[in-house]
Design a protein around this motif. Sequence first.
Motif, short mmCIF file in Angstrom:
data_model
loop_
_atom_site.label_atom_id
_atom_site.label_comp_id
_atom_site.label_asym_id
_atom_site.label_seq_id
_atom_site.Cartn_x
_atom_site.Cartn_y
_atom_site.Cartn_z
N LYS A 139 -2.70 5.88 2.53
CA LYS A 139 -1.49 5.30 1.94
C LYS A 139 -0.24 5.58 2.77
O LYS A 139 0.71 4.82 2.72
CB LYS A 139 -1.27 5.84 0.53
CG LYS A 139 -2.11 5.20 -0.52
CD LYS A 139 -1.49 5.49 -1.86
CE LYS A 139 -2.47 6.18 -2.77
NZ LYS A 139 -1.91 6.45 -4.08
N ASP A 140 -0.24 6.69 3.50
CA ASP A 140 0.96 7.03 4.27
C ASP A 140 0.89 6.55 5.72
O ASP A 140 1.79 6.82 6.50
CB ASP A 140 1.23 8.53 4.21
CG ASP A 140 0.21 9.34 4.98
OD1 ASP A 140 -0.86 8.81 5.33
OD2 ASP A 140 0.48 10.53 5.24
N ASN A 187 -4.73 0.98 2.12
CA ASN A 187 -3.69 1.32 1.15
C ASN A 187 -4.20 2.18 0.00
O ASN A 187 -3.69 2.12 -1.10
CB ASN A 187 -3.02 0.05 0.63
CG ASN A 187 -4.01 -0.92 0.02
OD1 ASN A 187 -5.21 -0.70 0.04
ND2 ASN A 187 -3.51 -2.03 -0.50
N ASP A 194 -7.52 -4.39 3.78
CA ASP A 194 -6.59 -4.13 2.68
C ASP A 194 -7.36 -3.79 1.41
O ASP A 194 -8.58 -3.60 1.45
CB ASP A 194 -5.66 -5.34 2.46
CG ASP A 194 -6.41 -6.60 2.05
OD1 ASP A 194 -7.60 -6.53 1.71
OD2 ASP A 194 -5.78 -7.67 2.08
N LYS A 204 12.31 9.41 6.26
CA LYS A 204 12.63 8.00 6.47
C LYS A 204 12.89 7.72 7.94
O LYS A 204 12.49 6.67 8.46
CB LYS A 204 13.86 7.60 5.65
CG LYS A 204 13.57 7.32 4.20
CD LYS A 204 14.83 6.83 3.51
CE LYS A 204 14.58 6.56 2.06
NZ LYS A 204 15.78 6.08 1.37
N GLU A 264 1.20 1.87 1.90
CA GLU A 264 1.37 1.80 0.45
C GLU A 264 2.14 0.55 0.04
O GLU A 264 1.96 0.03 -1.06
CB GLU A 264 2.07 3.07 -0.04
CG GLU A 264 2.02 3.27 -1.52
CD GLU A 264 2.53 4.65 -1.90
OE1 GLU A 264 1.97 5.21 -2.86
OE2 GLU A 264 3.46 5.16 -1.27
N LYS A 265 3.02 0.06 0.91
CA LYS A 265 3.82 -1.13 0.61
C LYS A 265 3.07 -2.43 0.88
O LYS A 265 3.54 -3.50 0.54
CB LYS A 265 5.11 -1.13 1.42
CG LYS A 265 6.07 -0.03 1.06
CD LYS A 265 7.32 -0.12 1.91
CE LYS A 265 8.30 0.98 1.60
NZ LYS A 265 9.50 0.88 2.45
N TYR A 266 1.92 -2.35 1.54
CA TYR A 266 1.17 -3.54 1.93
C TYR A 266 0.38 -4.10 0.78
O TYR A 266 -0.31 -3.47 0.08
CB TYR A 266 0.27 -3.24 3.12
CG TYR A 266 -0.46 -4.44 3.66
CD1 TYR A 266 0.25 -5.47 4.27
CD2 TYR A 266 -1.83 -4.55 3.55
CE1 TYR A 266 -0.40 -6.57 4.77
CE2 TYR A 266 -2.49 -5.66 4.05
CZ TYR A 266 -1.78 -6.66 4.65
OH TYR A 266 -2.43 -7.76 5.14
N PHE A 290 3.77 -7.75 9.32
CA PHE A 290 4.09 -6.60 8.48
C PHE A 290 3.92 -5.34 9.31
O PHE A 290 2.86 -5.10 9.87
CB PHE A 290 3.13 -6.54 7.27
CG PHE A 290 3.33 -5.34 6.40
CD1 PHE A 290 4.22 -5.37 5.34
CD2 PHE A 290 2.64 -4.16 6.64
CE1 PHE A 290 4.41 -4.26 4.53
CE2 PHE A 290 2.82 -3.05 5.84
CZ PHE A 290 3.70 -3.10 4.78
N ASP A 333 4.93 -1.43 8.41
CA ASP A 333 5.57 -0.52 7.47
C ASP A 333 4.51 0.42 6.91
O ASP A 333 3.37 0.43 7.37
CB ASP A 333 6.23 -1.31 6.33
CG ASP A 333 7.44 -0.58 5.73
OD1 ASP A 333 7.50 0.68 5.81
OD2 ASP A 333 8.31 -1.25 5.16
N ILE A 334 4.87 1.17 5.88
CA ILE A 334 3.95 2.12 5.26
C ILE A 334 2.85 1.34 4.53
O ILE A 334 3.11 0.34 3.86
CB ILE A 334 4.71 3.02 4.26
CG1 ILE A 334 5.78 3.83 4.99
CG2 ILE A 334 3.76 3.94 3.52
CD1 ILE A 334 6.67 4.62 4.08
#
Length: 157
Positions: A139-140, A134, A108, A40, A155-157, A150, A152-153
Amino acid sequence: MNRPAASQRGFTLIELLAVVGILAVLASIALPRLFAATEKAKVARAIADISTINKAVITYQALHSGDLPDNMSQMIPAQIPQTMLDPWGKAYVYNNFDYIPPGWRRKDGALVPINKQYDIFSEGPNGTSSFPTNSGPGKDDILFANDGGFIDIAEKY
């Protein structure tokens, strides 16, 4: 000479095995949490670095009549060190879309480009990326998407 009784000489094998067992259980609980916290922290650092790179791009645009830098080496060195690596030891990727054909821009899951003018990302822990961003090994990735809305990772998108 008085000898201590056998029960006063030290720990028995059963007592030592019990202590070792308890320590093993505690370690099995603590180590995964430690590794998760470390991961994290790496993601948080990558997000902060990508945000810094984005600010350097915006500064470059302001100083150069709205033009984007061709690559990271054109950005202000005080803001972006030339050897800026992500937490996993790989270089961050900056793509100016003036030099990237539309078919090669990151997309995406619906195959819609995630940015309009430029892209910044880290390939994440596995060191590889994919299209769309993604899925699969991408994904990572740590993404800069929605033109900075945005970060971030993937996978969250």
